[in-house]
Design an enzyme around this catalytic site. Sequence first.
Site, PDB file in Angstrom:
ATOM      1  N   HIS A 310       0.825  -1.487   0.020  1.00 23.29           N
ATOM      2  CA  HIS A 310      -0.106   0.040   0.061  1.00 23.29           C
ATOM      3  C   HIS A 310       0.900   1.327  -0.132  1.00 23.29           C
ATOM      4  O   HIS A 310       1.951   1.168   0.726  1.00 23.29           O
ATOM      5  CB  HIS A 310      -1.023  -0.182   1.267  1.00 23.29           C
ATOM      6  CG  HIS A 310      -2.131   0.996   1.112  1.00 23.29           C
ATOM      7  ND1 HIS A 310      -1.922   2.282   1.354  1.00 23.29           N
ATOM      8  CD2 HIS A 310      -3.320   0.575   0.841  1.00 23.29           C
ATOM      9  CE1 HIS A 310      -3.267   2.857   1.068  1.00 23.29           C
ATOM     10  NE2 HIS A 310      -4.105   1.822   0.709  1.00 23.29           N
ATOM     11  N   ASP A 367      -7.771  -5.113  -0.434  1.00 22.52           N
ATOM     12  CA  ASP A 367      -8.429  -5.892  -1.449  1.00 22.52           C
ATOM     13  C   ASP A 367      -8.064  -7.339  -1.356  1.00 22.52           C
ATOM     14  O   ASP A 367      -8.540  -8.376  -1.949  1.00 22.52           O
ATOM     15  CB  ASP A 367      -7.820  -5.453  -2.754  1.00 22.52           C
ATOM     16  CG  ASP A 367      -8.073  -4.163  -3.231  1.00 22.52           C
ATOM     17  OD1 ASP A 367      -7.461  -3.078  -3.100  1.00 22.52           O
ATOM     18  OD2 ASP A 367      -9.446  -4.034  -3.383  1.00 22.52           O
TER      19      ASP A 367
HETATM   20  C1  SDX Z   1      -6.010   0.319  -3.024  1.00 20.20           C
HETATM   21  O1  SDX Z   1      -4.277   4.627  -1.705  1.00 20.20           O
HETATM   22  C2  SDX Z   1      -5.369   4.240  -1.280  1.00 20.20           C
HETATM   23  O2  SDX Z   1      -5.646   4.576  -0.468  1.00 20.20           O
HETATM   24  C3  SDX Z   1      -5.755   2.977  -2.231  1.00 20.20           C
HETATM   25  C4  SDX Z   1      -6.798   2.165  -1.563  1.00 20.20           C
HETATM   26  C5  SDX Z   1      -8.148   2.896  -1.213  1.00 20.20           C
HETATM   27  O3  SDX Z   1      -8.787   2.350  -0.312  1.00 20.20           O
HETATM   28  O4  SDX Z   1      -8.360   3.807  -2.084  1.00 20.20           O
HETATM   29  O5  SDX Z   1      -6.342   1.534  -0.300  1.00 20.20           O
HETATM   30  C6  SDX Z   1      -7.178   1.090  -2.425  1.00 20.20           C
HETATM   31  O6  SDX Z   1      -5.987   0.602  -4.222  1.00 20.20           O
HETATM   32  C7  SDX Z   1      -5.274  -0.658  -2.432  1.00 20.20           C
HETATM   33  C8  SDX Z   1      -4.121  -1.198  -3.282  1.00 20.20           C
HETATM   34  C9  SDX Z   1      -4.434  -2.340  -4.152  1.00 20.20           C
HETATM   35  N1  SDX Z   1      -3.487  -2.669  -5.027  1.00 20.20           N
HETATM   36  C10 SDX Z   1      -2.923  -3.760  -5.107  1.00 20.20           C
HETATM   37  O7  SDX Z   1      -2.924  -4.759  -4.189  1.00 20.20           O
HETATM   38  C11 SDX Z   1      -1.896  -4.039  -6.082  1.00 20.20           C
HETATM   39  C12 SDX Z   1      -0.667  -4.503  -5.589  1.00 20.20           C
HETATM   40  N2  SDX Z   1      -0.083  -3.649  -4.693  1.00 20.20           N
HETATM   41  C13 SDX Z   1       1.114  -2.904  -5.276  1.00 20.20           C
HETATM   42  O8  SDX Z   1       0.597  -2.506  -6.872  1.00 20.20           O
HETATM   43  C14 SDX Z   1       1.547  -1.790  -4.735  1.00 20.20           C
HETATM   44  O9  SDX Z   1       1.870  -2.072  -3.361  1.00 20.20           O
HETATM   45  C15 SDX Z   1       0.835  -0.406  -4.653  1.00 20.20           C
HETATM   46  C16 SDX Z   1       0.453   0.064  -6.020  1.00 20.20           C
HETATM   47  C17 SDX Z   1      -0.479  -0.681  -3.815  1.00 20.20           C
HETATM   48  C18 SDX Z   1       1.774   0.553  -3.486  1.00 20.20           C
HETATM   49  O10 SDX Z   1       2.704   0.914  -4.461  1.00 20.20           O
HETATM   50  P1  SDX Z   1       3.849   1.744  -3.758  1.00 20.20           P
HETATM   51  O11 SDX Z   1       3.517   2.107  -2.489  1.00 20.20           O
HETATM   52  O12 SDX Z   1       4.043   2.605  -5.016  1.00 20.20           O
HETATM   53  O13 SDX Z   1       4.878   0.947  -3.806  1.00 20.20           O
HETATM   54  P2  SDX Z   1       6.277   0.557  -4.830  1.00 20.20           P
HETATM   55  O14 SDX Z   1       5.639   0.386  -5.925  1.00 20.20           O
HETATM   56  O15 SDX Z   1       7.123   1.807  -4.450  1.00 20.20           O
HETATM   57  O16 SDX Z   1       6.664  -0.423  -4.118  1.00 20.20           O
HETATM   58  C19 SDX Z   1       7.897  -0.718  -3.237  1.00 20.20           C
HETATM   59  C20 SDX Z   1       8.518  -1.933  -3.281  1.00 20.20           C
HETATM   60  C21 SDX Z   1       9.132  -2.366  -5.019  1.00 20.20           C
HETATM   61  O17 SDX Z   1      10.044  -2.951  -4.832  1.00 20.20           O
HETATM   62  P3  SDX Z   1      11.619  -2.404  -4.771  1.00 20.20           P
HETATM   63  O18 SDX Z   1      11.542  -1.718  -6.184  1.00 20.20           O
HETATM   64  O19 SDX Z   1      11.873  -1.557  -3.703  1.00 20.20           O
HETATM   65  O20 SDX Z   1      12.575  -3.474  -4.899  1.00 20.20           O
HETATM   66  O21 SDX Z   1       7.696  -2.800  -2.909  1.00 20.20           O
HETATM   67  C22 SDX Z   1       7.613  -3.827  -4.132  1.00 20.20           C
HETATM   68  C23 SDX Z   1       7.872  -2.994  -5.418  1.00 20.20           C
HETATM   69  O22 SDX Z   1       8.135  -3.664  -6.498  1.00 20.20           O
HETATM   70  N3  SDX Z   1       6.106  -4.079  -4.078  1.00 20.20           N
HETATM   71  C24 SDX Z   1       5.478  -5.415  -4.345  1.00 20.20           C
HETATM   72  C25 SDX Z   1       4.291  -5.295  -4.217  1.00 20.20           C
HETATM   73  N4  SDX Z   1       3.958  -4.067  -3.697  1.00 20.20           N
HETATM   74  C26 SDX Z   1       5.243  -3.335  -3.852  1.00 20.20           C
HETATM   75  N5  SDX Z   1       6.202  -6.208  -4.775  1.00 20.20           N
HETATM   76  C27 SDX Z   1       5.308  -7.655  -4.821  1.00 20.20           C
HETATM   77  N6  SDX Z   1       3.927  -7.548  -4.795  1.00 20.20           N
HETATM   78  C28 SDX Z   1       3.341  -6.332  -4.423  1.00 20.20           C
HETATM   79  N7  SDX Z   1       2.124  -6.296  -4.062  1.00 20.20           N
END
Ligand code: SDX
Length: 432
Positions: A310, A367
């Site tokens: 998140h 989710d």
């Molecule tokens: C919602 O914003 C809100 O409030 C949203 C929400 C709401 O109520 O409106 O809460 C609803 O959108 C919940 C989120 C639903 N999405 C997912 O479940 C999709 C999977 N999650 C990721 O796509 C990700 O965690 C995000 C998009 C939710 C958040 O992304 P961030 O905070 O921008 O994190 P990031 O992309 O900067 O990742 C940081 C690190 C990265 O690795 P490194 O580059 O540091 O090596 O964490 C890794 C990312 O690759 N990472 C994941 C991951 N989420 C982050 N790796 C594997 N699986 C994941 N799910």
Amino acid sequence: MSQTNEKAVLTIDGKQIELPVLTGTEGHKAIDISKLFDEHGITTFDPSLGSTAACRSTITYIDGDKGVLRYRGIPIEHFDRPKPNFIEVAWLLIFGSLPTFAELRNFRNMLTDNELIHEGLRRQFGDLPPKSPPMAILSAMLSQLACYHEKFLPLGDEELFGEAAARLISKVRTIAAYSYRRSKGLPFVYPDPALRYCANFLHLMFSIPYQQYIVSEEIEDAMNLVLILHADHEQNCSTSTVRVVGSAKANLFASCAAGVSALWGPLHGGANVEVIKMLESIQSGGLKPEDCIKAAKDKDNPFKLFGFGHRVYKNYDPRAKILRAVADRVFARLKTNDPLLDIARKLEELALKDSYFIDRKLYPNVDFYSGILLRAMGIPTNMFTVIFAMGRLPGWIAQWKEQHDNPNQKIIRPRQLYLGNKRTDYVPIEER
Ligand code: SDX
């Protein structure tokens, strides 16, 4: 947000610029850079706005490190109570305090008075391809409400705003259910004014002519809680979209229709669909939980562990905790189980002891369990994000209202860092 005497000092091009520091009633301090460009010709760079407070708000508060979520100061755990009431929470978010008995009764009556959609709008469902994505239908039909309710388009009338909010909340429920009926080729049934909001939605979804769907108390309560837990979440992607569109003085229907489109994205509200696809692929033997964890950690693999991670929560999403408990309650009531829940539990167990997830503070988000709970209630996967939109609608309306009530609100128009060509000349095509 109050200005303190504290200043932040920016040193650039040999000069020092003092910037005011703002603090809220809770949460992080903010450096006020709103005059930085006009006074110094300098912008800041924050493309995903992760370090930027884009507005002042009194609606919702999240402490991502502690896994705290409060609506108008009330912890969301307080809404996990007997007879949870989504419409009561919608009022709280939009109008700022818990409604009195009379306010809630009047609001509920307005919802009932507006539960039908115009027959002209209803007839359009029949022309849609049966496989139309429900989120496409929701966004399109929400925009079209402006065609049938022109009197609500001008801004600034409090009375009309309250009516517009009630219309939107009530009609989105009917539109959502009709998008499901269309996808199944089922005849439309009409809303039942004797039913409360969620019971009426489930009736619209599952009743068939001469065979009324009887909602159990547990399922009705679970649906109320699912919508409550999705109702608002500070300046998330879709809410920020509503604010950007609304800042141009676009009407409430158009602004919320834009929010639906943003929510559709799989990184945002569309994640609950991806979670079920992921769990089903494990269940079908296509993947093992360990394979998922491995794929999620592999930088060369675009696979993400959907439902994990998140932008704000660096702890367990409090909504996920409640949804997991509600899923247990619903399965116990239905005396069934869903193998996907066991798989989800196994995935969570593996991830929460894996250094990749621990180091990045990746926990289950809203989710991860919502889809399993909705499946238990008979909601098909293609309706999950629509349910999320139904839940988030009062939050969008509240945030839109807060922005419009702010006399100093300007149109949102960020700057950029230009990396394109320097000045060059047009070259006629015959010379290229
Ligand atoms: C919602 O914003 C809100 O409030 C949203 C929400 C709401 O109520 O409106 O809460 C609803 O959108 C919940 C989120 C639903 N999405 C997912 O479940 C999709 C999977 N999650 C990721 O796509 C990700 O965690 C995000 C998009 C939710 C958040 O992304 P961030 O905070 O921008 O994190 P990031 O992309 O900067 O990742 C940081 C690190 C990265 O690795 P490194 O580059 O540091 O090596 O964490 C890794 C990312 O690759 N990472 C994941 C991951 N989420 C982050 N790796 C594997 N699986 C994941 N799910």
